[in-house]
Design an enzyme around this catalytic site. Structure first.
Site, PDB file in Angstrom:
ATOM      1  N   TYR A  92      27.261  -3.454   7.547  1.00 41.11           N
ATOM      2  CA  TYR A  92      28.144  -2.912   6.508  1.00 41.11           C
ATOM      3  C   TYR A  92      27.912  -1.414   6.307  1.00 41.11           C
ATOM      4  O   TYR A  92      28.755  -0.722   5.739  1.00 41.11           O
ATOM      5  CB  TYR A  92      27.944  -3.636   5.164  1.00 41.11           C
ATOM      6  CG  TYR A  92      28.341  -5.103   5.178  1.00 41.11           C
ATOM      7  CD1 TYR A  92      29.031  -5.652   6.250  1.00 41.11           C
ATOM      8  CD2 TYR A  92      28.040  -5.939   4.112  1.00 41.11           C
ATOM      9  CE1 TYR A  92      29.391  -6.989   6.261  1.00 41.11           C
ATOM     10  CE2 TYR A  92      28.399  -7.275   4.111  1.00 41.11           C
ATOM     11  CZ  TYR A  92      29.069  -7.802   5.201  1.00 41.11           C
ATOM     12  OH  TYR A  92      29.424  -9.126   5.206  1.00 41.11           O
ATOM     13  N   LYS A 118      20.103 -13.809  14.795  1.00 41.05           N
ATOM     14  CA  LYS A 118      20.849 -14.191  15.995  1.00 41.05           C
ATOM     15  C   LYS A 118      20.074 -13.567  17.164  1.00 41.05           C
ATOM     16  O   LYS A 118      20.613 -12.765  17.948  1.00 41.05           O
ATOM     17  CB  LYS A 118      22.290 -13.654  15.861  1.00 41.05           C
ATOM     18  CG  LYS A 118      23.251 -14.142  16.906  1.00 41.05           C
ATOM     19  CD  LYS A 118      23.628 -15.604  16.763  1.00 41.05           C
ATOM     20  CE  LYS A 118      24.532 -16.013  17.904  1.00 41.05           C
ATOM     21  NZ  LYS A 118      24.689 -17.453  18.039  1.00 41.05           N
ATOM     22  N   ASP A 136      24.050 -19.467  13.328  1.00 46.90           N
ATOM     23  CA  ASP A 136      25.046 -20.537  13.524  1.00 46.90           C
ATOM     24  C   ASP A 136      24.416 -21.897  13.241  1.00 46.90           C
ATOM     25  O   ASP A 136      25.002 -22.763  12.581  1.00 46.90           O
ATOM     26  CB  ASP A 136      25.677 -20.471  14.929  1.00 46.90           C
ATOM     27  CG  ASP A 136      24.699 -20.094  16.019  1.00 46.90           C
ATOM     28  OD1 ASP A 136      23.530 -19.779  15.708  1.00 46.90           O
ATOM     29  OD2 ASP A 136      25.069 -20.124  17.206  1.00 46.90           O
TER      30      ASP A 136
END
Ligand code: NAD
Length: 370
Positions: free
Chosen positions: A145, A202, A234
């Site tokens: 962000y 991840k 995930d």
């Protein structure tokens, strides 16, 4: 004869827009009553931010408001935004006040507990849900962000021969210092809870995630009582549905935390029950607010559930004022009110002993049961 004196903490209260002032007013009354019982004093400073600040000062957050917040022990915020300001240009919208407060107060960790109260088990979308009590610690000021982003025109082609055209990119970048700071926060919270920390990343794909894992492994020996495990984001999003009660503290990056905390929140039944905190450096004021927005569709109707704001006030007592007894008292009173059957429309469920309640009834009953 011993001298007795009371500490007076300074609390900045930003009601904001829509239901914000309604739910913060309930939370402030509960705070006053709990502080009274526990023998400490509170001084409230009422400030404007968001749409109401645009109306009065032309901007969503003034330097004076920010300064008042900096000079407080903690900030309690309702919510900002609403239909009235929908056509205001993006850089002047009420929600900019939140970014201004986060940046101006240096709030780098966002804490979102997700607790399923037994009484609300049937409001959870998970079948037979019980014993869910987890805390998501989300990094708030770094990552994708805040990384480099932009667009450029590409003259390359895809494998099927079509031209790429415009390319847009956002960059996930984390420094060692940013990662260590938030991981340590995760470890510290795990120490105060059930001693389990899940680092979510991840790392099978992202270099920045691999750095998170390396640093977590280095810090772990400083907290031998904490069991650490690692999950890909995930997989974590599946496990939150599959076995939510196994989680204690989850620590993760800005974007993963943003997504996972909404998912975890839904498990608990209603947005009207979810508190949050954003913390900066130790000793600096933290900001506490319900997760929900300003709910303009129900503003002024008395339907707003103030429990998220009241539970945010309990977090404020615990983490910014170190008044754990008052925090426990409030959390326990909220449980008792649910147990007694009081429900605002967002958590209404059919069944025996359910009493339809409005904002004031919840406020009064929480205070009565402190
Ligand atoms: P919202 O959270 O305000 O409302 C979503 C739905 O949940 C609505 O139906 C609302 O009535 C209900 N709801 C929310 N809080 C409730 C409560 N305490 N009790 C009972 N029902 C409740 O989200 P939205 O409608 O997407 O956004 C409305 C405005 O709030 C927008 O301007 C948005 O930008 C702003 N917003 C502000 C914040 C914040 O200040 N932190 C967060 C999210 C949205």
């Amino acid at each position: 004869m011993s001298l007795r004196y009371k500490i007076a903490y300074k609390i900045a209260v930003i009601g904001g827009d829509g239901i914000g002032p309604e739910v913060t007013s309930a939370a402030v009354d509960v705070m006053k009553a709990a502080a009274d019982k526990c023998g400490f004093e509170l001084e409230f400073k009422y400030l404007k931010a968001g749409g109401c600040s645009i109306d009065e000062f032309g901007i969503p957050l003034t330097e004076e408001t920010l300064e008042e917040c900096r000079n407080s022990d903690a900030v309690l915020l309702g919510a900002v935004g609403g239909y009235k300001w929908d056509s205001v240009p993006a850089d002047k919208r009420p929600e900019r006040a939140l970014l201004g407060l986060r940046a101006g107060l240096g709030l780098y960790s966002n804490l979102r507990p997700a607790i399923l109260f037994d009484e609300l088990a049937d409001a959870s979308p998970i079948k037979n849900a019980k014993n869910i009590d987890l805390l998501i610690v989300r990094e708030l000021t770094g990552g994708i962000y805040f990384g480099d982003h932009g667009r450029y025109e590409s003259d390359e082609c895809l494998s099927d021969g079509s031209e790429k055209g415009i390319v847009a990119y956002d960059t996930e970048a984390y420094s060692e210092a940013e990662i260590s700071r938030i991981l340590r926060e995760g470890f510290r919270f795990a120490m105060g809870r059930r001693h389990k920390l899940t680092v979510v990343d991840k790392a099978n794909v992202l270099e920045s995630s691999r750095l998170w894992r390396e640093i977590a492994a280095k810090i772990a020996p400083e907290f031998p009582e904490v069991t650490v495990d690692y999950l890909y984001v995930d997989n974590c999003s599946m496990q939150l549905i599959n076995r939510p009660s196994d989680f204690d503290v989850i620590v993760t990056s800005n974007m993963f935390g943003d997504i996972l905390s909404d998912e975890a929140g839904m498990i608990t039944g209603s947005i009207g029950m979810l508190p949050s905190a954003s913390l900066g450096a130790p000793g600096k004021p933290g900001m506490y607010e319900p997760v929900h927005g300003s709910a303009p569709d129900i503003a002024g109707s008395g339907k707003a559930n103030p429990m998220a704001a009241i539970l945010s006030a309990a977090m404020l007592f615990r983490w910014s004022l170190d008044q754990a007894e008052a925090a426990d008292m409030i959390e326990n009173a909220v449980r008792q009110v649910l147990k007694a059957g009081y429900r605002t429309p967002d958590i209404i469920s059919s069944g025996e002993g359910i009493i339809e309640a409005d904002t004031d009834m919840i406020r009064e009953n929480v205070i009565k049961l402190l």
